[in-house]
Design an enzyme around this catalytic site. Structure first.
Site, PDB file in Angstrom:
ATOM      1  N   GLU A  18      -7.047   4.651   7.330  1.00 32.07           N
ATOM      2  CA  GLU A  18      -7.039   6.086   6.966  1.00 32.07           C
ATOM      3  C   GLU A  18      -8.343   6.563   6.235  1.00 32.07           C
ATOM      4  O   GLU A  18      -8.398   7.713   6.533  1.00 32.07           O
ATOM      5  CB  GLU A  18      -5.672   6.227   6.290  1.00 32.07           C
ATOM      6  CG  GLU A  18      -4.432   6.219   7.060  1.00 32.07           C
ATOM      7  CD  GLU A  18      -3.207   5.526   6.332  1.00 32.07           C
ATOM      8  OE1 GLU A  18      -3.228   5.755   5.171  1.00 32.07           O
ATOM      9  OE2 GLU A  18      -2.306   5.293   7.177  1.00 32.07           O
ATOM     10  N   LYS A  73       0.018   4.341  -0.384  1.00 31.56           N
ATOM     11  CA  LYS A  73      -0.608   5.615  -0.038  1.00 31.56           C
ATOM     12  C   LYS A  73      -0.494   6.661  -0.973  1.00 31.56           C
ATOM     13  O   LYS A  73      -0.178   6.275  -2.265  1.00 31.56           O
ATOM     14  CB  LYS A  73      -0.133   5.835   1.422  1.00 31.56           C
ATOM     15  CG  LYS A  73       0.076   4.529   2.334  1.00 31.56           C
ATOM     16  CD  LYS A  73      -0.080   4.969   3.941  1.00 31.56           C
ATOM     17  CE  LYS A  73      -0.171   3.820   4.841  1.00 31.56           C
ATOM     18  NZ  LYS A  73      -0.055   3.863   5.969  1.00 31.56           N
ATOM     19  N   ASN A 119       0.896  -1.126  -0.199  1.00 30.30           N
ATOM     20  CA  ASN A 119       0.127  -0.085   0.073  1.00 30.30           C
ATOM     21  C   ASN A 119       0.805   1.388   0.009  1.00 30.30           C
ATOM     22  O   ASN A 119       1.595   1.594   0.992  1.00 30.30           O
ATOM     23  CB  ASN A 119      -1.038  -0.133   1.061  1.00 30.30           C
ATOM     24  CG  ASN A 119      -1.595   1.182   1.312  1.00 30.30           C
ATOM     25  OD1 ASN A 119      -1.984   2.220   0.324  1.00 30.30           O
ATOM     26  ND2 ASN A 119      -2.426   1.569   2.773  1.00 30.30           N
ATOM     27  N   GLY A 123       2.116   2.520  10.872  1.00 32.42           N
ATOM     28  CA  GLY A 123       3.051   3.684  10.813  1.00 32.42           C
ATOM     29  C   GLY A 123       3.626   3.809  11.861  1.00 32.42           C
ATOM     30  O   GLY A 123       4.405   5.041  12.144  1.00 32.42           O
ATOM     31  N   GLU A 175      -5.735  -5.051  10.583  1.00 31.81           N
ATOM     32  CA  GLU A 175      -4.413  -3.929  10.704  1.00 31.81           C
ATOM     33  C   GLU A 175      -4.990  -3.100  11.865  1.00 31.81           C
ATOM     34  O   GLU A 175      -5.805  -2.098  11.994  1.00 31.81           O
ATOM     35  CB  GLU A 175      -4.501  -2.958   9.509  1.00 31.81           C
ATOM     36  CG  GLU A 175      -4.478  -3.679   8.140  1.00 31.81           C
ATOM     37  CD  GLU A 175      -3.645  -2.494   7.349  1.00 31.81           C
ATOM     38  OE1 GLU A 175      -2.529  -2.878   6.659  1.00 31.81           O
ATOM     39  OE2 GLU A 175      -4.150  -1.257   6.996  1.00 31.81           O
ATOM     40  N   SER A 233       3.070  -2.159  10.323  1.00 31.51           N
ATOM     41  CA  SER A 233       4.775  -2.154  10.479  1.00 31.51           C
ATOM     42  C   SER A 233       5.251  -3.365  10.339  1.00 31.51           C
ATOM     43  O   SER A 233       6.277  -3.852  10.892  1.00 31.51           O
ATOM     44  CB  SER A 233       5.006  -1.574  12.141  1.00 31.51           C
ATOM     45  OG  SER A 233       4.537  -0.114  12.076  1.00 31.51           O
ATOM     46  N   HIS A 293      -9.627   1.133   4.444  1.00 27.74           N
ATOM     47  CA  HIS A 293      -8.279   1.063   5.029  1.00 27.74           C
ATOM     48  C   HIS A 293      -8.674   2.200   6.149  1.00 27.74           C
ATOM     49  O   HIS A 293      -9.513   3.196   6.061  1.00 27.74           O
ATOM     50  CB  HIS A 293      -7.350   1.842   4.146  1.00 27.74           C
ATOM     51  CG  HIS A 293      -5.975   1.571   4.887  1.00 27.74           C
ATOM     52  ND1 HIS A 293      -5.556   2.802   5.861  1.00 27.74           N
ATOM     53  CD2 HIS A 293      -4.872   0.822   4.788  1.00 27.74           C
ATOM     54  CE1 HIS A 293      -4.342   2.378   6.161  1.00 27.74           C
ATOM     55  NE2 HIS A 293      -3.978   1.419   5.581  1.00 27.74           N
TER      56      HIS A 293
HETATM   57  C1  PEP Z   1      -0.873   0.297   5.967  1.00 25.96           C
HETATM   58  O1  PEP Z   1      -1.217   1.288   5.790  1.00 25.96           O
HETATM   59  O2  PEP Z   1      -1.857  -0.575   5.349  1.00 25.96           O
HETATM   60  C2  PEP Z   1       0.176   0.005   6.721  1.00 25.96           C
HETATM   61  C3  PEP Z   1       0.110  -1.483   7.141  1.00 25.96           C
HETATM   62  O3  PEP Z   1       1.172   0.662   6.889  1.00 25.96           O
HETATM   63  P1  PEP Z   1       2.513   0.564   7.712  1.00 25.96           P
HETATM   64  O4  PEP Z   1       3.167  -0.734   7.119  1.00 25.96           O
HETATM   65  O5  PEP Z   1       3.363   1.550   7.329  1.00 25.96           O
HETATM   66  O6  PEP Z   1       2.291   0.376   9.156  1.00 25.96           O
END
Ligand code: PEP
Length: 250
Positions: free
Chosen positions: A98, A12, A10, A174, A168, A214, A96
């Site tokens: 976000e 973003k 992803n 993040g 998630e 992460s 997601h």
């Molecule tokens: C995501 O945005 O789906 C995600 C898992 O981000 P990150 O790996 O940066 O934590």
């Protein structure tokens, strides 16, 4: 029951079309022998064409990060499932955190998008997961149940086999804080139970449940070894081709 793992990037709101091409020029040679897992990269909408052109003839698939539930109409700034398919995508990330947090998406709106994505032949990667505060207040299962109902309601067994769920936990996205394989396994088992209640054991056993939050080259192997984890949704660490290649080949 062995489920083919799905490793999805992803990106973003990162990378231009030129940067997308540069990424694949480095990434493809690193993974061209690697067909064990399904690999999908989800760039920003304006980079989909560059990604599709760059990956032509390879086993890497391209996905979108969001879409509108209607197929066309007066929805300025939006893109539809049909447009995404016509651009060469096979997958779409939906719901997601976000999008839920900053753009007002709800379980209802996510449900409509899943329907439209499935009708267009896309594989939706539906994100579910609790906030830190919800985990600390013992609300994780309630949140997962609500998100799963949003993901499953109105669909049948065939539909659910064409989607993937990405667990998630928002506190791990993040932040550099990864959920332990045990925390993830517990959440995945709960999600699978929810799927079983809705679609029966056989379908639930086939549903792929990814982990996101992460995931990095250093922790990918430990997470992917957990039998309940059927792949990863990777944000930050997917932007660098060498780092994402290590994750893909965990
Ligand atoms: C995501 O945005 O789906 C995600 C898992 O981000 P990150 O790996 O940066 O934590």
């Amino acid at each position: 029951m062995s489920r083919k793992k799905l490793i999805a990037a992803n990106w973003k709101m990162h990378k231009t079309p030129a940067e997308t091409r540069a990424f694949f020029a480095t990434f493809l040679p690193l993974v061209n022998q690697h067909t064990r897992d399904e690999i999908v990269v989800c760039p920003a909408a304006v980079c989909i064409s560059a990604a599709v052109e760059s990956t032509a003839g390879s086993h890497i698939r391209v996905g979108a990060q969001n879409m509108h539930h209607e197929n066309q109409g007066a929805f300025t700034g939006e893109i539809s499932a049909d447009m995404i398919v016509a651009s060469g995508c096979t997958h779409v990330i939906l719901g997601h955190s976000e999008r839920r947090q900053y753009f007002g998406e709800t379980d209802e709106s996510v449900n409509k998008k899943i329907k439209s994505a499935l009708e267009a032949g896309l594989t939706p990667i539906v994100c579910v997961g609790e906030l830190l505060e919800e985990r600390e207040n013992g609300k994780t299962e309630g949140v997962l149940r609500r998100h799963c109902q949003g993901a499953f309601s109105g669909f049948n067994t065939e539909h659910v086999l064409n989607m993937a769920i990405a667990y998630e936990p928002v506190w791990a996205i993040g932040t550099g804080k990864t959920a332990t394989p045990q925390i993830v396994a517990e959440a995945h088992a709960f999600i699978r139970k929810e799927a079983e209640a809705e679609f029966g054991k056989e379908a639930a056993n086939k549903l792929r449940i990814l982990y996101g939050g992460s995931v990095k080259p250093e922790n990918a192997a430990a997470l992917m070894e957990e039998p309940e984890i059927d792949g990863a949704l990777v944000g930050g660490a997917s932007l660098d081709p060498a780092s994402f290649a290590v994750i893909v080949k965990y």
